[in-house]
Design an enzyme around this catalytic site. Structure first.
Site, PDB file in Angstrom:
ATOM      1  CE  LYS A 275      90.019  -1.168  25.914  1.00  0.00           C
ATOM      2  NZ  LYS A 275      89.855  -0.867  24.481  1.00  0.00           N
ATOM      3  NE  ARG A 309      82.656  -2.459  24.349  1.00  0.00           N
ATOM      4  CZ  ARG A 309      83.531  -3.280  24.931  1.00  0.00           C
ATOM      5  NH1 ARG A 309      84.645  -2.790  25.453  1.00  0.00           N
ATOM      6  NH2 ARG A 309      83.298  -4.571  24.982  1.00  0.00           N
TER       7      ARG A 309
END
Length: 336
Positions: A275, A309
């Site tokens: 991210k 994840r």
């Protein structure tokens, strides 16, 4: 806003004194709890709070959660921020699923990008992306649990019909009122993630007085809504939603305080792989964020996260094996 207890995590193997396992973890425990600025010993907790913070969480898709599970991300989209377009073709998606299944415990398959600024994908198009891939994975003989990453009930139902086992909804059932009743009716686990607004506009709404508490309260409300819809608590997973309507500082705060989300009483899923905040702090573009992604995944593991994840399943599995060996001990075998 509620004042929620924050267990202070540490290595269970090397701890001294009265230490409790953190949410059933085999490697992380806690001997203190911070509540409202006051630190108390774990042994002083009321029995109901002690059990809430220490009891092992129910299995997810038949997987026990005493050590962190790895969820591999498979985006069958043209525009996901990291791997958009790589696995849009069915053959490429199945090949990637086969490769990830070597190291992942769960596959998370999505057909709509939810990156900041992303446009909504029509239901029919999203179904056409995910359902055939899931069916092909099952046709290839793969039994690995599959999660469908969608905020639309029609897509989730098509995915379940094709062979998916659980639902991962980035809006925690806010976007589609049919989602929670669907999960209840089909008897499948559902991950409820914190987010605000929608992917197109969420970063414009990244404003909180106390991000950690407000995210907790929102998740508690969505868990209550899930239970009211008929979903057993044993089928509920929570995700604080790193990067979804949060600034860099919000993300760091949520990671530092991740252990407080065990007071929700459900398994915690953590997704920060590749991210933007990792690239900002680590001075890297999307393809150069492996090191930072592993770093934050291991921090989450040490905060008792149950499911990680990630995009890079092989590298994360290797790092996690070493990390757990240090915590839990390691016995050499002839073929080690």
């Amino acid at each position: 806003m509620n004042v929620t207890p924050r267990p202070w995590p540490g290595a269970l193997r090397h701890a001294s004194g009265q230490v409790l396992p953190l949410a059933g973890s085999a490697h992380v425990g806690f001997d203190r709890v911070l509540t409202g600025g006051q630190m108390a010993a774990a042994g002083e907790l009321a029995p109901d709070l002690r059990d809430l913070l220490s009891t092992e969480r129910p299995p997810v898709c038949g997987l026990t959660l005493r050590t962190p599970r790895i969820m591999g991300i498979l985006n069958v989209t043209p525009d996901s921020f990291s791997d958009g377009g790589k696995y849009l073709a069915g053959e490429a998606a199945v090949a990637r699923a086969v490769a990830m299944a070597e190291d992942a415990d769960i596959l998370d398959i999505g057909g709509e990008s939810t990156r900041p600024g992303a446009d909504e994908v029509p239901e029919a198009e999203e179904v056409a992306r995910v359902a055939p891939v899931i069916a092909a994975i099952r046709a290839a003989g793969m039994a690995i649990p599959i999660s469908v990453d969608t905020r639309k009930a029609a897509v989730a139902e098509a995915a379940l019909d094709a062979g998916a086992d659980m639902i991962n909804d980035v809006t925690a059932g806010r976007f589609d009122a049919r989602m929670l009743p669907l999960a209840a009716r089909r008897g499948v686990p559902i991950c409820l993630m914190h987010s605000v607004a929608d992917p197109k506009t969420m970063q414009a709404h990244a404003s909180y007085d106390d991000v950690s508490t407000q995210v907790f309260d929102h998740l508690a409300e969505r868990i209550a809504a899930a239970l009211e819809a008929g979903i057993p608590k044993a089928h509920v997973i929570a995700d604080p939603g790193i990067g979804f309507g949060k600034t860099l500082q919000h993300n760091l705060t949520l990671i530092r305080e991740l252990s407080r989300y065990h007071a929700l009483g459900v398994p915690i899923l953590f997704g920060a792989s590749r991210k933007q905040f990792i690239g900002t702090i680590g001075h890297s573009d999307t393809d150069g964020r492996l090191g930072g992604s592993i770093a934050v995944a291991l921090v989450a593991a040490d905060q008792g996260a149950h499911i990680l994840r990630v995009h890079d399943t092989y590298e994360t599995r290797q790092a996690l094996r070493l990390h757990l060996a240090i915590h839990e001990g390691y016995e050499e075998t002839p073929d080690a």
